[in-house]
Structures are given as C-alpha cells and as structure tokens.
Design an enzyme around this catalytic site. Structure first.
Site, PDB file in Angstrom:
ATOM      1  N   ASP A  84     -13.643  32.569 162.798  1.00 32.89           N
ATOM      2  CA  ASP A  84     -13.945  31.544 161.805  1.00 32.89           C
ATOM      3  C   ASP A  84     -12.710  31.138 161.003  1.00 32.89           C
ATOM      4  O   ASP A  84     -12.653  30.036 160.466  1.00 32.89           O
ATOM      5  CB  ASP A  84     -15.025  32.047 160.841  1.00 32.89           C
ATOM      6  CG  ASP A  84     -16.362  32.275 161.538  1.00 32.89           C
ATOM      7  OD1 ASP A  84     -16.633  31.560 162.534  1.00 32.89           O
ATOM      8  OD2 ASP A  84     -17.115  33.164 161.107  1.00 32.89           O
ATOM      9  N   GLY A 120       3.577  24.515 141.163  1.00 31.42           N
ATOM     10  CA  GLY A 120       4.655  23.702 141.691  1.00 31.42           C
ATOM     11  C   GLY A 120       4.741  22.394 140.919  1.00 31.42           C
ATOM     12  O   GLY A 120       3.943  22.123 140.013  1.00 31.42           O
ATOM     13  N   THR A 139       4.042  19.270 141.605  1.00 31.27           N
ATOM     14  CA  THR A 139       2.921  18.333 141.684  1.00 31.27           C
ATOM     15  C   THR A 139       1.650  18.887 141.060  1.00 31.27           C
ATOM     16  O   THR A 139       0.895  18.153 140.394  1.00 31.27           O
ATOM     17  CB  THR A 139       2.660  17.960 143.150  1.00 31.27           C
ATOM     18  OG1 THR A 139       3.857  17.408 143.712  1.00 31.27           O
ATOM     19  CG2 THR A 139       1.545  16.930 143.266  1.00 31.27           C
ATOM     20  N   GLU A 171       5.294  24.357 135.899  1.00 34.94           N
ATOM     21  CA  GLU A 171       6.459  23.563 135.531  1.00 34.94           C
ATOM     22  C   GLU A 171       6.065  22.429 134.581  1.00 34.94           C
ATOM     23  O   GLU A 171       5.740  21.349 135.050  1.00 34.94           O
ATOM     24  CB  GLU A 171       7.118  23.009 136.798  1.00 34.94           C
ATOM     25  CG  GLU A 171       7.542  24.104 137.790  1.00 34.94           C
ATOM     26  CD  GLU A 171       8.213  23.558 139.037  1.00 34.94           C
ATOM     27  OE1 GLU A 171       8.748  22.431 139.018  1.00 34.94           O
ATOM     28  OE2 GLU A 171       8.181  24.256 140.062  1.00 34.94           O
ATOM     29  N   TYR A 172       6.102  22.665 133.227  1.00 40.23           N
ATOM     30  CA  TYR A 172       6.617  23.854 132.534  1.00 40.23           C
ATOM     31  C   TYR A 172       5.734  24.104 131.321  1.00 40.23           C
ATOM     32  O   TYR A 172       5.315  23.135 130.660  1.00 40.23           O
ATOM     33  CB  TYR A 172       8.067  23.634 132.078  1.00 40.23           C
ATOM     34  CG  TYR A 172       9.003  23.390 133.237  1.00 40.23           C
ATOM     35  CD1 TYR A 172       9.550  24.455 133.948  1.00 40.23           C
ATOM     36  CD2 TYR A 172       9.306  22.087 133.629  1.00 40.23           C
ATOM     37  CE1 TYR A 172      10.409  24.221 135.015  1.00 40.23           C
ATOM     38  CE2 TYR A 172      10.156  21.866 134.697  1.00 40.23           C
ATOM     39  CZ  TYR A 172      10.697  22.920 135.392  1.00 40.23           C
ATOM     40  OH  TYR A 172      11.513  22.685 136.464  1.00 40.23           O
TER      41      TYR A 172
END
Length: 391
Positions: free
Chosen positions: A101, A127, A129, A169-170
């Site tokens: 699976d 990250g 984004t 960030e951040y």
C-alpha cells in the site's frame, strides 16, 4: 626516583582509564543532507541515487523536505511524491517493484534504511514556501506538536522517521511573509514538540544565519529554544546573491570576512554570535550549499564586480547545481574559505570538494555538532561533495 616510576605509571594509567570513557562518550559528529520531495520530478533525483552515489554510506542523517503546515497543523507537502507514486524494479532501492500500500519516496527510504540501519531520517516542515503558516501554528503549540507527532509516526510508514525538523523562515521576522508572533514563539513551539516527541526522538531546526545587529538571530530567543532541540542547522549560505542584480559580485557562502565584502555577514560570524548568546557548540551544524549563485555581464574576475543581472540557471536565474558548475564554469579563484569562477561574462560562487572539506574541518576545530548540506540532488553522480564533508 627510579623506584617511584612504576607508581607514577600506575597513576597515569588510572588517569587515562578514567579519561578514555569520557572521550568515547563525546557525541559523534553529524553529516546531514536534505532530500527534496520535488527532486523526483524535473531533477530526476530519487532515493536510489543516494545509494548508488555512495552518499548513503557517508551520511549520518537525512532531512526529508518539506512537509507543509496547514491551519496550524503538520501536513504532507506532496502526497504523490511522498507516498503515492509507485516505483518499478529499475528505480527501486531494493530492485523490487512496489507491491504494498505504501509507495513513493517514503517506501524507498524504508528500503534504504534497511541497507543502512544507522542512518536516521527526519521529516522537515516549512522551508521558504511553507513557512508563513507557522504563525498560525504558534498560536497553539501543543495542538501543532500533536498533529506533527501523529503525522510523522503515522502507522502507514511505521519505522520510517526518527524525528522532526522545523524550518521556520523566520520566527518573529520576515521571509516570504512577516511573522509577528514574538520572540518567545519559536521557543514555545520547540518546547511543545520536545514534550510530545519525548527524549527518544530527534527534534531539530534549521535557523537563520543573519548575524547583523537587530537581525533575524536577534529577533528570536534561539538560546532559550536550544534547550529543547538536539541541534540547529545554521543556514550559513545565501549571504549574497542576485537579489542584488547589478552586484557587487560576492561569494554567497563565505566562511570568513575579506577585504571588500559588501556586508559583515559570513559563516564564522554567525556561528560565533550564536555561541555568544548561549547556544552550545555541539548543537550547531554548519551549513553548506551544493549549488552556486551567479551573475551575468561581469568583466571582473575578482569579487566586487558589477553585473547586468542573474546568470542563467537550469531551474532559476542566478542559481545552479554544483554538478553543473564544475564543468560549465570551473572554479578559478578562492576567497574567504570558498570558491568562485569567472568564465566569459558569467561570475559564479560555490563550494568545491576542497573548500567543503575545509569548512568541515572548521566545524570540527570549533567543536560544532557537524555539518549539513542543501541539497543532495546538487551533488555529482558519485557524491563528490558528500564524500568531501564526511572525511
């Protein structure tokens, strides 16, 4: 005097027998690198490449990037790449096609860990984004930690992850968006994660290297939060780049200062500042980039030249993988512990195996916890950079 020598020898032997276990008990240095979930697409970099390149045998930890944060809770960043995309026998670490699976990179990492039982895998959330939603998560750290624990240790991938990495960030500063949660928000989040994950699981964080007065390090209580983390991944790269499109050209990851540096921001200054505010040496990992940053329209070989804009890159202007740059624009200069190259009208800065090894030596000489790299797909097919930093 001669009769006392055996006594002295016995005393020295006793001292060494006491000191030896202390030396042996010193934590081993970490050699970590990030693996990006989106790398399986255009970059065509898969978990099997970590094994065939020889990197898996050299790394102690891998961070899987990135999980998302949705409505203040941990969420998968790319379900198809993470655990849905089936692998055939040719692309599989084990040489056997997916049958159960669980698919995707998660199943491949389970196979990789069977080959390397001591290799630890952490799921990294955030990250550039995915960081703005941390503002919402910080409003209820306990609920955030609960959601993360349930996802990281989901029964569908039992035995896969050894902990969590937070790449915010951040906190209390600006990145893609500006956070105003306050200087204690990050500490509260890391404290809640440690309480939920307990002492047996890894809790780490990627943090800013902005050592400027009143900068991002000063915006958050990283010293206080360090009580709850196993270590920090200090992002000691991207100090300079083509966001200053006309230059001056400067190495994006200088280890030290140099005459003419555009600003007094560099890796050693960041490390020393974090140490001075109270973050323990062994909880700091020095960051290296397996990529370069470059400008076009440059006539001057040495740093400090003017440019007309970013140099072309495979995936984005002004950025290119080390594996491409080593032949496209070979390094022909060194400064401040890193390398640079001037070829035609292009000017690039990046680490080579030589400078990366030197930076790893710096981390060792400073008593740091180790080194880490962003990110694996930028290395060569035989993992030149990973080999260099692991030595």
């Amino acid at each position: 005097m001669r009769k006392r020598l055996p006594v002295l020898g016995a005393v020295l032997a006793l001292v060494f027998s006491v000191l030896a276990p202390i030396a042996d008990a010193a934590p081993p240095r970490k050699v970590m690198a990030y693996f990006t979930d989106w790398g399986v697409y255009d970059r065509n970099y898969h978990v099997k490449d970590i094994e065939t390149s020889g990197a898996a045998a050299r790394l102690t930890h891998i961070n899987y990037a990135f999980g998302n944060v949705v409505d203040g809770k941990c969420a998968a960043g790319d379900p198809p790449a993470d655990y849905q995309q089936p692998y055939d026998a040719a692309m599989s670490v084990s040489g056997v096609a997916d049958t159960g699976d669980l698919h995707g990179s998660f199943n491949q990492f389970l196979q990789l860990k069977k080959l390397h039982p001591n290799l630890k895998l952490l799921w990294s959330f955030g990250g550039w984004t995915f960081s703005p939603p941390f503002t919402e998560a910080a409003k209820d750290p306990a609920a955030f930690a609960e959601s993360c624990y349930n996802l990281v240790f989901d029964p569908r991938w039992t035995g896969l992850f050894d902990g969590i990495d937070i790449d915010w960030e951040y906190p209390n500063a600006c990145g893609l968006a500006c956070d105003t949660s306050g200087p204690q928000a990050f500490t509260n989040v890391m404290s809640a994660l440690r309480a939920k994950f307990g002492p047996g699981k890894l809790v780490t964080a990627a943090i800013t290297a902005d050592n400027t007065p009143g900068g991002r390090i000063d915006a958050t209580d990283y010293a206080g939060a360090s009580r709850y983390v196993d270590w920090y991944n200090v992002m000691t790269y991207d100090y300079f780049g083509t966001w200053s499109a006309q230059g001056p050209t400067a190495p994006h990851s200088p280890l030290r200062s140099y005459a003419g540096i555009p600003a007094q921001v560099y890796a050693d200054a960041s490390i020393q500042k974090l140490r001075q505010i109270g973050v323990p040496n062994q909880k700091l990992l020095l960051g290296l980039g397996f990529y370069g940053r470059g400008w076009d329209g440059v006539t001057q070989k040495q740093p400090g030249g003017t440019a007309t804009g970013p140099a072309p890159g495979t995936y984005e202007p002004g950025s290119e993988d080390y594996k491409v740059l080593k032949t496209k624009c070979p390094a022909n200069g060194k400064i401040a512990g890193t390398a640079y190259a001037h070829c035609g009208t292009q000017w690039w800065s990046y680490d080579t195996p030589e400078t990366a090894a030197s930076k790893a030596g710096y981390a060792k000489s400073q008593g740091l916890g180790g080194v880490f790299a962003w990110e694996l797909s930028g290395d060569t097919a035989n993992a030149e950079m990973v080999h260099a930093i692991s030595r």
